[in-house]
Write a protein that holds these residues in place. Structure first.
Motif, PDB file in Angstrom:
ATOM      1  N   VAL A 127       0.825  -1.206   0.000  1.00  8.94           N
ATOM      2  CA  VAL A 127       0.000   0.000   0.000  1.00  8.94           C
ATOM      3  C   VAL A 127       0.860   1.256   0.000  1.00  8.94           C
ATOM      4  O   VAL A 127       0.588   2.213  -0.728  1.00  8.94           O
ATOM      5  N   TYR A 128       1.925   1.260   0.800  1.00 11.80           N
ATOM      6  CA  TYR A 128       2.844   2.412   0.785  1.00 11.80           C
ATOM      7  C   TYR A 128       3.470   2.578  -0.602  1.00 11.80           C
ATOM      8  O   TYR A 128       3.673   3.709  -1.067  1.00 11.80           O
ATOM      9  N   LYS A 129       3.758   1.468  -1.237  1.00 12.96           N
ATOM     10  CA  LYS A 129       4.341   1.520  -2.586  1.00 12.96           C
ATOM     11  C   LYS A 129       3.357   2.144  -3.581  1.00 12.96           C
ATOM     12  O   LYS A 129       3.741   2.956  -4.425  1.00 12.96           O
ATOM     13  N   GLN A 130       2.085   1.765  -3.473  1.00 13.12           N
ATOM     14  CA  GLN A 130       1.061   2.325  -4.357  1.00 13.12           C
ATOM     15  C   GLN A 130       0.833   3.809  -4.056  1.00 13.12           C
ATOM     16  O   GLN A 130       0.649   4.613  -4.975  1.00 13.12           O
ATOM     17  N   LEU A 131       0.845   4.176  -2.794  1.00  8.02           N
ATOM     18  CA  LEU A 131       0.670   5.582  -2.429  1.00  8.02           C
ATOM     19  C   LEU A 131       1.842   6.429  -2.934  1.00  8.02           C
ATOM     20  O   LEU A 131       1.649   7.583  -3.342  1.00  8.02           O
ATOM     21  N   ALA A 132       3.037   5.852  -2.927  1.00  7.13           N
ATOM     22  CA  ALA A 132       4.195   6.559  -3.468  1.00  7.13           C
ATOM     23  C   ALA A 132       4.027   6.806  -4.961  1.00  7.13           C
ATOM     24  O   ALA A 132       4.343   7.889  -5.469  1.00  7.13           O
ATOM     25  N   SER A 133       3.511   5.800  -5.659  1.00 12.40           N
ATOM     26  CA  SER A 133       3.274   5.937  -7.095  1.00 12.40           C
ATOM     27  C   SER A 133       2.238   7.018  -7.381  1.00 12.40           C
ATOM     28  O   SER A 133       2.406   7.828  -8.304  1.00 12.40           O
ATOM     29  N   ILE A 134       1.172   7.038  -6.599  1.00 10.82           N
ATOM     30  CA  ILE A 134       0.137   8.063  -6.767  1.00 10.82           C
ATOM     31  C   ILE A 134       0.712   9.446  -6.504  1.00 10.82           C
ATOM     32  O   ILE A 134       0.463  10.403  -7.257  1.00 10.82           O
ATOM     33  N   LEU A 148       7.801   6.294   0.190  1.00  9.17           N
ATOM     34  CA  LEU A 148       8.923   5.451  -0.212  1.00  9.17           C
ATOM     35  C   LEU A 148       9.793   5.093   0.988  1.00  9.17           C
ATOM     36  O   LEU A 148      10.268   3.953   1.104  1.00  9.17           O
ATOM     37  N   GLN A 149      10.008   6.052   1.868  1.00  7.08           N
ATOM     38  CA  GLN A 149      10.809   5.783   3.070  1.00  7.08           C
ATOM     39  C   GLN A 149      10.142   4.724   3.936  1.00  7.08           C
ATOM     40  O   GLN A 149      10.805   3.825   4.457  1.00  7.08           O
ATOM     41  N   LYS A 150       8.826   4.833   4.084  1.00  9.86           N
ATOM     42  CA  LYS A 150       8.098   3.854   4.888  1.00  9.86           C
ATOM     43  C   LYS A 150       8.163   2.476   4.240  1.00  9.86           C
ATOM     44  O   LYS A 150       8.418   1.468   4.919  1.00  9.86           O
ATOM     45  N   ALA A 151       7.958   2.429   2.929  1.00 11.69           N
ATOM     46  CA  ALA A 151       8.010   1.153   2.211  1.00 11.69           C
ATOM     47  C   ALA A 151       9.407   0.550   2.298  1.00 11.69           C
ATOM     48  O   ALA A 151       9.560  -0.659   2.516  1.00 11.69           O
TER      49      ALA A 151
END
Length: 234
Positions: A127-134, A148-151
């Motif tokens: 989910v963090y990865k998808q939010l980074a993409s958005i 990205l840092q969280k992921a």
């Protein structure tokens, strides 16, 4: 007798609805549809077997999944929403609705669903990865860096996240942070072309020419020269 007759009539719609929800489909036929990727036919068949109003969550889930596979994303979201309205704790449903909206380009709506997920589960890497993409596509760099840092903290070996985060750090001239991110990821996958390309960018920005040459040679051996050409390296 008349009151009993009226009572039967009053319960008849409910009995009809119950019968509709408990109808068993032809599993062999559905399997054939699925195996041959005839998902649109499968949806039409399921709608005949389960006419509206559909209330059973398992039936709604089957209709949602099949509609999604058939490319009928609006219908699929509608079915998932009906399940979510009954069970707002269902994380899988939230993820499906987020994924559907992201596929349709409704990124603001997708973001809302993803944020609901991490509100309940702060360890969901994907989910963090998808939010980074958005955030990248908006663009919103501070949010992208945060996600990205969280992921990366959850999975430092994921090469996509490590590469994206490192590239941002290089752009901000935060070279030490970029080195830290890349070193962990490359240790886990030393021949990953994406990671080596990011390492080349970092070394070039730092003017570490020996590392530039060494990394460029690695990329050449792995059959990749695109990044070398971008940097003007022979």
């Amino acid at each position: 007798m008349k009151p009993i007759y009226i009572l039967i009539l009053a319960f008849l719609p409910g009995l009809q609805a119950f019968a509709q929800q408990t109808t068993n489909p032809d599993d062999a036929l559905l399997l054939d549809y699925y195996q041959n990727q005839r998902f649109a036919d499968a949806v039409d068949y399921l709608k005949k077997i389960y006419p509206e109003p559909v209330t059973d969550q398992k039936v709604l889930s089957r209709l949602a999944y099949t509609s999604q596979m058939a490319g009928k994303l609006s219908d699929a979201e509608g079915y998932y929403q009906r399940i979510y309205d009954k069970d707002s704790t269902n994380m899988a449903i939230l993820y499906n609705m987020a994924s559907i909206n992201q596929s349709r380009g409704n990124v603001n709506k997708a973001e809302i669903y993803y944020l609901r997920i991490i509100k309940r589960d702060t360890t969901d890497f994907s989910v963090y990865k998808q939010l980074a993409s958005i955030s990248h596509n908006k663009p919103d760099m501070p949010a992208e860096i945060m996600y990205l840092q969280k992921a990366n903290s959850l999975n430092p070996l994921d090469f996509d996240v490590a590469s994206d985060l490192s590239d941002i750090y290089v752009g901000l001239q935060q070279f030490q942070q970029a080195e830290t991110v890349l070193s962990k990821a490359i240790t886990g996958d030393p021949e990953n072309v994406v990671l080596l390309q990011s390492l080349l960018k970092l070394a070039y920005a730092q003017k570490r020419w020996a590392t530039v040459v060494k990394t460029g040679e690695q990329l050449l051996q792995l059959g990749n020269t695109s990044q070398r050409l971008k940097l003007g390296i022979a």
